[in-house]
Design a protein around this motif. Structure first.
Motif, PDB file in Angstrom:
ATOM      1  N   ALA A 192       4.959 -14.929   8.588  1.00 27.15           N
ATOM      2  CA  ALA A 192       5.409 -16.195   9.166  1.00 27.15           C
ATOM      3  C   ALA A 192       6.392 -16.911   8.248  1.00 27.15           C
ATOM      4  N   LEU A 193       6.186 -16.785   6.942  1.00 28.20           N
ATOM      5  CA  LEU A 193       7.034 -17.464   5.985  1.00 28.20           C
ATOM      6  C   LEU A 193       8.359 -16.740   5.749  1.00 28.20           C
ATOM      7  N   LEU A 194       8.324 -15.398   5.731  1.00 28.63           N
ATOM      8  CA  LEU A 194       9.477 -14.630   5.285  1.00 28.63           C
ATOM      9  C   LEU A 194      10.262 -13.938   6.398  1.00 28.63           C
ATOM     10  N   ASP A 195       9.737 -13.888   7.610  1.00 33.34           N
ATOM     11  CA  ASP A 195      10.421 -13.169   8.685  1.00 33.34           C
ATOM     12  C   ASP A 195      11.829 -13.697   8.941  1.00 33.34           C
ATOM     13  N   VAL A 196      12.072 -14.956   8.613  1.00 29.33           N
ATOM     14  CA  VAL A 196      13.401 -15.534   8.815  1.00 29.33           C
ATOM     15  C   VAL A 196      14.470 -14.794   8.019  1.00 29.33           C
ATOM     16  N   TYR A 197      14.071 -14.123   6.923  1.00 31.84           N
ATOM     17  CA  TYR A 197      15.018 -13.371   6.088  1.00 31.84           C
ATOM     18  C   TYR A 197      15.109 -11.902   6.488  1.00 31.84           C
ATOM     19  N   GLN A 198      14.401 -11.522   7.552  1.00 36.29           N
ATOM     20  CA  GLN A 198      14.416 -10.158   8.085  1.00 36.29           C
ATOM     21  C   GLN A 198      14.149  -9.104   6.998  1.00 36.29           C
ATOM     22  N   PRO A 199      13.040  -9.258   6.280  1.00 35.20           N
ATOM     23  CA  PRO A 199      12.743  -8.300   5.201  1.00 35.20           C
ATOM     24  C   PRO A 199      12.084  -7.031   5.714  1.00 35.20           C
ATOM     25  N   GLU A 200      12.021  -6.039   4.822  1.00 32.47           N
ATOM     26  CA  GLU A 200      11.151  -4.890   5.027  1.00 32.47           C
ATOM     27  C   GLU A 200       9.838  -5.183   4.309  1.00 32.47           C
ATOM     28  N   TYR A 201       8.701  -4.832   4.943  1.00 31.26           N
ATOM     29  CA  TYR A 201       7.391  -5.048   4.330  1.00 31.26           C
ATOM     30  C   TYR A 201       6.787  -3.707   3.941  1.00 31.26           C
ATOM     31  N   HIS A 202       6.230  -3.655   2.744  1.00 33.87           N
ATOM     32  CA  HIS A 202       5.619  -2.427   2.245  1.00 33.87           C
ATOM     33  C   HIS A 202       4.272  -2.777   1.607  1.00 33.87           C
ATOM     34  N   TYR A 203       3.230  -2.080   2.036  1.00 35.22           N
ATOM     35  CA  TYR A 203       1.891  -2.274   1.500  1.00 35.22           C
ATOM     36  C   TYR A 203       1.391  -0.927   0.986  1.00 35.22           C
ATOM     37  N   THR A 204       0.964  -0.923  -0.281  1.00 38.22           N
ATOM     38  CA  THR A 204       0.561   0.343  -0.884  1.00 38.22           C
ATOM     39  C   THR A 204      -0.561   0.115  -1.884  1.00 38.22           C
ATOM     40  N   THR A 205      -1.142   1.213  -2.372  1.00 42.64           N
ATOM     41  CA  THR A 205      -2.191   1.146  -3.389  1.00 42.64           C
ATOM     42  C   THR A 205      -1.794   2.011  -4.576  1.00 42.64           C
ATOM     43  N   SER A 206      -2.317   1.677  -5.735  1.00 45.25           N
ATOM     44  CA  SER A 206      -2.037   2.449  -6.938  1.00 45.25           C
ATOM     45  C   SER A 206      -3.070   2.091  -7.988  1.00 45.25           C
ATOM     46  N   ASP A 207      -3.257   2.985  -8.966  1.00 42.41           N
ATOM     47  CA  ASP A 207      -4.135   2.662 -10.083  1.00 42.41           C
ATOM     48  C   ASP A 207      -3.351   1.992 -11.213  1.00 42.41           C
ATOM     49  N   ASP A 208      -2.032   1.803 -11.023  1.00 43.21           N
ATOM     50  CA  ASP A 208      -1.188   1.131 -12.013  1.00 43.21           C
ATOM     51  C   ASP A 208      -0.173   0.290 -11.248  1.00 43.21           C
ATOM     52  N   ILE A 209      -0.451  -1.004 -11.127  1.00 45.46           N
ATOM     53  CA  ILE A 209       0.382  -1.875 -10.309  1.00 45.46           C
ATOM     54  C   ILE A 209       1.804  -1.957 -10.846  1.00 45.46           C
ATOM     55  N   ALA A 210       1.945  -2.129 -12.161  1.00 47.08           N
ATOM     56  CA  ALA A 210       3.271  -2.260 -12.748  1.00 47.08           C
ATOM     57  C   ALA A 210       4.116  -1.021 -12.497  1.00 47.08           C
ATOM     58  N   GLU A 211       3.527   0.145 -12.689  1.00 46.74           N
ATOM     59  CA  GLU A 211       4.265   1.389 -12.483  1.00 46.74           C
ATOM     60  C   GLU A 211       4.682   1.530 -11.032  1.00 46.74           C
ATOM     61  N   GLU A 212       3.801   1.147 -10.123  1.00 47.84           N
ATOM     62  CA  GLU A 212       4.116   1.263  -8.702  1.00 47.84           C
ATOM     63  C   GLU A 212       5.275   0.332  -8.330  1.00 47.84           C
ATOM     64  N   ILE A 213       5.268  -0.882  -8.878  1.00 47.57           N
ATOM     65  CA  ILE A 213       6.359  -1.822  -8.595  1.00 47.57           C
ATOM     66  C   ILE A 213       7.683  -1.280  -9.121  1.00 47.57           C
TER      67      ILE A 213
END
Length: 280
Positions: A209-230
């Motif tokens: 609701a907040l960000l759709d105005v900027y027409q972004p791509e959304y990505h949801y994922t899991t990892s055992d190392d958040i920094a590395e995944e980012i």
């Protein structure tokens, strides 16, 4: 964007951050750069000379070094850039010095380099940078030692889906997208084996609701190392900037802690922009 404060300790990584910030300032039509050296925070080794005598001579040497950096940055800007460079040095603690300058010059952004070891998480090892990251109320751009400025076409916003509507500085994210003319990629990484949070779905709806105005791509994922995944995600998608919102010092510890071997092997050339939580 009017004024950018660039902090420097005259190390090569700090000089690279200054070059990067100067190119950025030119591209987003900033009016002025404040080049700041707090000689109370001088590291053990620098790439420009510093004297080890009385404070007045230290200040004089600081200004001399700043003028050397200024000359290089003016070459980066070229003629008729419209960007002025102002030199400031003092013996204040770094955070106090920057806060004073930000108020005096109405600064919009602070830029700092890494320690020169290359990894995004390395920037959080030094106490000065941790202090800035956790306490500075201005946006903070952290430039890796090997980063070279190119027009930023994609921005990764790494978010943790906690109290989204109360904490996300939507307007500020939008301003940066407009300045850069960039696309937005929204990334949420959760730890593997972490128990599912029943509020996550609702927070996702709020984020859309907040960000759709900027027409972004959304990505949801899991990892055992958040920094590395980012970092891997940003590199895989050719992003030029990672944006996140530090909630606390503990956030940085969790986000950027890695094994020694990974710290030595993994590098990122992607700058990190820390925005502040939206004030309620």
């Amino acid at each position: 964007m009017k004024t950018i404060i660039i902090t420097t300790d005259f190390s090569e990584s700090a000089l690279n951050a200054a070059r990067y910030a100067t190119k950025l300032a030119k591209s987003i039509n900033a009016n002025q750069i404040v080049l700041y050296h707090a000689y109370d925070n001088l590291p053990v080794g620098t790439d420009l000379p510093m004297t080890d005598v009385v404070p007045s001579l230290i200040e004089e040497q600081s200004f001399s070094n700043l003028r050397t950096v200024q000359a290089e940055l003016e070459q980066v800007l070229g003629e008729d850039s419209g960007v002025g460079i102002h030199l400031i040095t003092n013996n204040f603690p770094l955070l106090r010095g920057i806060e004073g300058l930000a108020e005096e010059w109405h600064a919009n952004l602070v830029v700092a380099g890494t320690t020169g070891r290359g990894n995004l998480e390395q920037v959080l090892i030094g106490s000065n940078t941790v202090n800035l990251a956790s306490s500075l109320k201005l946006p903070l751009l952290i430039v890796p030692a090997d980063a070279d400025y190119e027009p930023i076409q994609k921005v990764v916003f790494a978010c943790d889906l906690r109290k989204v509507s109360h904490s996300t500085p939507i307007a500020e994210i939008g301003q940066w997208l407009e300045r850069l003319g960039a696309e937005l990629l929204v990334l949420n990484v959760t730890l593997e084996r972490k128990r599912a949070n029943p509020d996550t779905i609702m927070e996702q709806y709020k984020m859309h609701a907040l960000l759709d105005v900027y027409q972004p791509e959304y990505h949801y994922t899991t990892s055992d190392d958040i920094a590395e995944e980012i970092e891997d995600f940003a590199e895989d998608h050719d992003a030029g900037l990672i944006v996140t919102i530090p909630k606390s010092y503990g956030f940085f510890e969790r986000l950027f802690r890695r094994s020694v071997s990974k710290q030595l092997i993994k590098k990122s050339d992607i700058p990190l922009l820390l925005l502040r939580e939206k004030e309620e």
